[in-house]
Design a protein around this motif. Sequence first.
Motif, PDB file in Angstrom:
ATOM      1  N   SER A   1       5.997   4.066  -2.070  1.00 31.06           N
ATOM      2  CA  SER A   1       7.352   4.358  -2.024  1.00 31.06           C
ATOM      3  C   SER A   1       7.958   4.950  -0.915  1.00 31.06           C
ATOM      4  O   SER A   1       8.415   6.211  -0.613  1.00 31.06           O
ATOM      5  N   VAL A   2       7.659   4.597  -0.017  1.00 32.36           N
ATOM      6  CA  VAL A   2       8.556   4.144   1.606  1.00 32.36           C
ATOM      7  C   VAL A   2       9.909   3.589   0.754  1.00 32.36           C
ATOM      8  O   VAL A   2      10.845   5.003   1.502  1.00 32.36           O
TER       9      VAL A   2
ATOM     10  N   SER B   1      11.557   6.608   0.011  1.00 27.81           N
ATOM     11  CA  SER B   1      12.314   7.928   0.851  1.00 27.81           C
ATOM     12  C   SER B   1      12.700   7.512   1.841  1.00 27.81           C
ATOM     13  O   SER B   1      13.903   8.147   2.354  1.00 27.81           O
TER      14      SER B   1
ATOM     15  N   MET C   1       0.299   1.818 -10.408  1.00 30.79           N
ATOM     16  CA  MET C   1       1.491   1.236 -11.330  1.00 30.79           C
ATOM     17  C   MET C   1       1.574   0.000 -11.211  1.00 30.79           C
ATOM     18  O   MET C   1       1.957  -0.295 -12.000  1.00 30.79           O
ATOM     19  N   GLY C   2       0.893  -0.534 -10.917  1.00 33.79           N
ATOM     20  CA  GLY C   2       0.735  -2.262 -10.392  1.00 33.79           C
ATOM     21  C   GLY C   2      -0.368  -2.944 -11.680  1.00 33.79           C
ATOM     22  O   GLY C   2       0.406  -4.023 -12.099  1.00 33.79           O
TER      23      GLY C   2
ATOM     24  N   HIS D   1       0.431  -1.433   0.011  1.00 32.49           N
ATOM     25  CA  HIS D   1       0.140   0.050   0.101  1.00 32.49           C
ATOM     26  C   HIS D   1       0.730   1.249  -0.233  1.00 32.49           C
ATOM     27  O   HIS D   1       0.309   1.809  -0.390  1.00 32.49           O
ATOM     28  N   GLU D   2       1.907   0.972   0.429  1.00 34.51           N
ATOM     29  CA  GLU D   2       2.918   2.426   0.507  1.00 34.51           C
ATOM     30  C   GLU D   2       4.276   2.184  -0.032  1.00 34.51           C
ATOM     31  O   GLU D   2       5.056   2.391   0.531  1.00 34.51           O
TER      32      GLU D   2
ATOM     33  N   VAL E   1      10.615  15.044   2.795  1.00 32.73           N
ATOM     34  CA  VAL E   1      10.469  14.098   1.354  1.00 32.73           C
ATOM     35  C   VAL E   1      10.026  12.704   1.854  1.00 32.73           C
ATOM     36  O   VAL E   1       8.785  12.914   0.268  1.00 32.73           O
ATOM     37  N   GLY E   2       9.893  12.168   3.137  1.00 30.64           N
ATOM     38  CA  GLY E   2       9.192  11.114   2.902  1.00 30.64           C
ATOM     39  C   GLY E   2       7.224  11.445   2.523  1.00 30.64           C
ATOM     40  O   GLY E   2       6.614  10.012   2.026  1.00 30.64           O
TER      41      GLY E   2
ATOM     42  N   PRO F   1       6.014  -1.909  -8.102  1.00 30.34           N
ATOM     43  CA  PRO F   1       6.193  -0.306  -7.891  1.00 30.34           C
ATOM     44  C   PRO F   1       7.134  -0.535  -7.559  1.00 30.34           C
ATOM     45  O   PRO F   1       7.698   0.716  -7.053  1.00 30.34           O
TER      46      PRO F   1
ATOM     47  N   LEU G   1       6.963  12.262  -1.107  1.00 28.61           N
ATOM     48  CA  LEU G   1       6.843  10.363  -1.753  1.00 28.61           C
ATOM     49  C   LEU G   1       6.031   9.107  -1.767  1.00 28.61           C
ATOM     50  O   LEU G   1       5.965   8.344  -1.748  1.00 28.61           O
ATOM     51  N   GLU G   2       5.309   9.926  -0.532  1.00 26.96           N
ATOM     52  CA  GLU G   2       4.575   8.288   0.233  1.00 26.96           C
ATOM     53  C   GLU G   2       3.357   8.496  -0.941  1.00 26.96           C
ATOM     54  O   GLU G   2       2.795   8.665  -1.089  1.00 26.96           O
ATOM     55  N   LYS G   3       2.800   7.111  -0.969  1.00 29.77           N
ATOM     56  CA  LYS G   3       1.519   7.507  -1.564  1.00 29.77           C
ATOM     57  C   LYS G   3       1.440   7.319  -3.390  1.00 29.77           C
ATOM     58  O   LYS G   3       0.550   8.572  -3.314  1.00 29.77           O
ATOM     59  N   ALA G   4       2.795   6.984  -4.528  1.00 34.73           N
ATOM     60  CA  ALA G   4       2.306   7.292  -5.087  1.00 34.73           C
ATOM     61  C   ALA G   4       1.593   5.862  -5.959  1.00 34.73           C
ATOM     62  O   ALA G   4       2.354   5.120  -6.352  1.00 34.73           O
TER      63      ALA G   4
ATOM     64  N   ASP H   1       6.718  15.783 -13.031  1.00 36.89           N
ATOM     65  CA  ASP H   1       7.115  14.138 -11.854  1.00 36.89           C
ATOM     66  C   ASP H   1       7.099  14.042 -10.647  1.00 36.89           C
ATOM     67  O   ASP H   1       7.609  14.917  -9.824  1.00 36.89           O
TER      68      ASP H   1
ATOM     69  N   GLU I   1      15.761  11.310  -7.374  1.00 37.73           N
ATOM     70  CA  GLU I   1      15.976  12.604  -6.548  1.00 37.73           C
ATOM     71  C   GLU I   1      17.700  12.900  -5.705  1.00 37.73           C
ATOM     72  O   GLU I   1      18.321  13.760  -6.093  1.00 37.73           O
TER      73      GLU I   1
ATOM     74  N   LEU J   1      10.010   0.632  -8.464  1.00 35.62           N
ATOM     75  CA  LEU J   1       9.810   1.818  -9.834  1.00 35.62           C
ATOM     76  C   LEU J   1       9.991   3.114  -8.664  1.00 35.62           C
ATOM     77  O   LEU J   1      10.904   3.872  -8.432  1.00 35.62           O
TER      78      LEU J   1
ATOM     79  N   ARG K   1       8.411  -6.326  -5.869  1.00 31.02           N
ATOM     80  CA  ARG K   1       7.189  -6.357  -7.108  1.00 31.02           C
ATOM     81  C   ARG K   1       8.005  -4.578  -7.587  1.00 31.02           C
ATOM     82  O   ARG K   1       8.750  -4.499  -7.643  1.00 31.02           O
TER      83      ARG K   1
ATOM     84  N   PHE L   1       8.658  13.970  -8.065  1.00 35.12           N
ATOM     85  CA  PHE L   1       9.665  13.611  -6.793  1.00 35.12           C
ATOM     86  C   PHE L   1      10.870  14.635  -7.537  1.00 35.12           C
ATOM     87  O   PHE L   1      11.666  14.446  -7.204  1.00 35.12           O
TER      88      PHE L   1
END
Lengths: 581, 438
Positions: free
Chosen positions: A60-61, A64, B366-367, A57-58, B356-357, A99, B360-363, B341, A110, A102, A97, B343
């Motif tokens: 992107s962590v 970061s 993409m699945g 679910h998260e 930053v975190g 994602p 960056l969270e919850k993007a 984009d 960054e 990615l 995964r 980021f």
Amino acid sequence: MHLKSLIIKMGTAGISPVKSEEIALHDQVAKYLMGHSGIIKNDTQYTIPINYNEAVHEVSVLGSKVLSQLRKFNRSIPLYDRVAVVDFTSNPFFILREPLLLALANGMLESIKDSTCQNFILVTPKMPGDEGAFVEKLGHMTQLAGAMKYSIYLVSANGGVKHFSHNQEPVLSKEDALIELFQEVQGDPLQKLEAKCVRRLGHFRKTSVQGNVKCRQFSYIMHDCNEELLHLLEQWWSELPDSIGAIVYDLGNNHEFKEAVLTHASKKEILAERIDDVLKNEDLAHSMVGDKRVVLIVDVVDSGETLQYYLSKLKVAGLKIHDKALTAINKGGHKTTLLAGQISVDGLVARDSDVVMDWCPQCGLDLVPTSEIAEDFLMLRTYDFFFMLEKVGWEAEPVTEIPQNGGEGYERVPNFTKMLEEFGDWIAFKLYNAISTRNVPDNWFVLQPEEAASSALSVRLNECMPEELTVVRVPRSVIDEAQLTGNVWSDLLVKHQSSEWANQLRSMSNAGALVLDIFNGSDSTCRSLKALLIQVELWFFSYACLVDFNPSIERQHGSEPVSNRISLHDWHCPREFRGCS
Amino acid sequence: MNLQNFATSEPQLLSRTSFLSADRLSLEGSVMTDDFDAALIKFLRNGDASRPALLDMTNVSYVDIAALSNMIATLSQRCDLGCTTHLAYPAEKSVRDFLATWRFPDALTRATLRPFEEILLPEDCHYMAEDQTTYSGTGDGLSKLEFDADWHPTSLTRRNFFEFLSFADGDSKISPTQHSSIPREEGRSWARPLVSQILKKHLKGEKSRSDIARVIIYESLSNAVRHPKANLIQVVSRFSRSAKSKDKKTLRICVWDNGESIIKTLRNALDNEAGIRSFILPQYMGERIRVDISKWGGKSKTYHISQTEEIPSDATDARLLVASLFPGVTSTRLSEVPPVDPFDGLSSTCSTGEEVGLKLEKAPGMGLYALMRTALDQFQGSLFIRSGMHNLKIRVAHDAYRVVDSVRYKCKITEYPPEVPTFKGNLLVIKLPLREIP
């Protein structure tokens, strides 16, 4: 060169200390790929956990967390001297995964753009597909990073390397030297197999092919060791002559080994059939008759009676059986035995022979037979518990492990340390099975007192886990301090803020704890650790112990029983009643 | 339906002859998803949708697993609506053996919550006791995966690796909190050495077979568990090697969930003015797709769209269905969309790692895109999605389309006629071509 080792542990709740061999591996890989010959500095201390909830679910962590670690590079270190090694190899490949990768790419991008780090080595168990979204993104880094310089090596544990950089097209190569480096860290397959070959206690009744009924007290189960079995099988096979053309097997009770055999047969493009099918099906038997020889593979050999029976029947059916057979477990204490001069048997592991019994005491007690392939019961049978107890004996409860806030010490408790040495593989396996029946949260860890037997139990439990479990061990002296203040932890967390256990707890969020102890006398240790969890805003999901001396729901002094309990054996002798005569 | 059978004082057992031709969904020969849809539409056009129906498989010689998933979804929906449906079992034993080995009766029961013997015609119930003889577990590795002759009810593994699996809320094995473990655990199964070896041997090309477990299985199930109100997920797969099937030689993996339609979920997000694009895509992700849209049995209209195009608030259902495959499209969007984009330039706007975190969270989103890239580009396969009132088929565009239209993908969307009820849940079918093995 200054390295940051970002060792990603999927499915773990919190940080754990990095291993020196992992750091050494990263140093060697960086030297090899980047042609560096000087000193490498690497001050990494802890791993980076990504729990299952974050992985789904998260995602992107991951980006970061990586970026956050890279920002710890000392700004005085030149940019060209900073290298980040992002290591995924302690995870199975399927869990990485796209994602998630990615998100990692986003974090790297960054970092490149803001000049935090421009050199990356990404290490994965296998190479992700070229047309997949992740490798596609790496291929477009130049477009995305603008004018910034960068160098990204994507390395797989089987030696594949893809290099992406700002000034050239992606370069592919195969580096055999890297394979050796990775294999050293991955460990010996035979040692891993030994750890996953569990000796179970029970009442195992089997009817032999000749119709004789035999009972045994021990049975072996191999769990989660497909890769190790395949590796060892291939190693053994490589020493066979080219005249081998097929396999016949009896592996009904060892699914892991059967899968390894079938995988190998598929790779070699040779027939592999069950002995039972070959003996019943003439066409099938006929397909195996020819110039080529047939190898016999079974799961266990003890007296060799069954193997010799198969040998004679298969020869009658016309098969040419190779004079060397293979078994997963060779009993009798030796890996290779010779049976009546006809056939030698190689075992992947060796174990003691079964004790020959004229009379089965368990049949005498009318105990039902137990399954060869799965644990029938969540708890230990009384028969098995007292068998173990008889072997290991008793001891006084160590004084340092007696809780400070209630009851006396036990004059005699089972020698749990010895019990875990002798039977720990099975105890952990049973505990793992019992835990698996509960609503185990996706993000969980073990919290326990730092004591010899408890720690040994969690080490064994970790051997059963598909992914590494975070274990937080709180010194008994600190728990004592808390108990003397009525389980108030706030000041203690400040006092011990730089300790490993406090660091680990701080690294976690939204995680559930399994409080684990070797035995329970008064619930007091569990209550103390539950209070700690509340203080650090984590939650309690279950309490587990090997023996519960306090299973009753009746409590004195109005105390509430700890709910969600798992124990392998209950024995009513609560600590608070000690001293009553 | 002949009602006279029910007018007598003694209850008469239903049989094939109890149903008129118009009240049957008649399936013949080799049955694919389109064949089932055609039979369903014919039934619906011949009378009231709620009348009792017979799903007649008597003359089926081969049935595709996607068609079976489609049948299960349809029968489940008819049960929800209180419509009676019965099933006439195939006369050909090999087909019955296939249904047994793939555990189709269990799957139908799990979805409809009705015992299979209640759905099956009484005259066919004796088939439930017959022994299966087609799959012996002898032969190559694939045959061994399809039938484990050592399997026992207490075994910890499946009798047929590819059989119907049902994951439901309230399962003793899967609790609501463990719903998210489904993709992981099923991905683990597909990553095992024997399955990996079989994939390596049979799938076309030399690409990374490990991506089947990591991307295709994981992402298809990860997507399904997140569909709102999905309390049942079914997975089934099959290597089609039969010369008489219309499958040609493919590995098919089907995932069906009974949750809210993808289209409706995205529509709700659009209607809430939240938008469904989690971030604006970099240029290299702007692949073009040729989309042919038609009503069932009608002529198609062709459109060319880009994955980077803005999705308008009045987008059609068809548009939303294809957009579900775009990168960065999700129903759980960020509350604000960064102009580029997401980021880019973060360090200039964030002074701490924590900030930053947070950015960056919850993007998400993409699945399905990752799944599509792997299935289509990596393995040269195709995707089929059935949801709402549409189905979608997409594959990599062949040379003619690539050159003439400058498109990377070719997509066909069909809208079902209005008499067909909205499909229950979402069905995702991944088809991967196999190589010729002598």
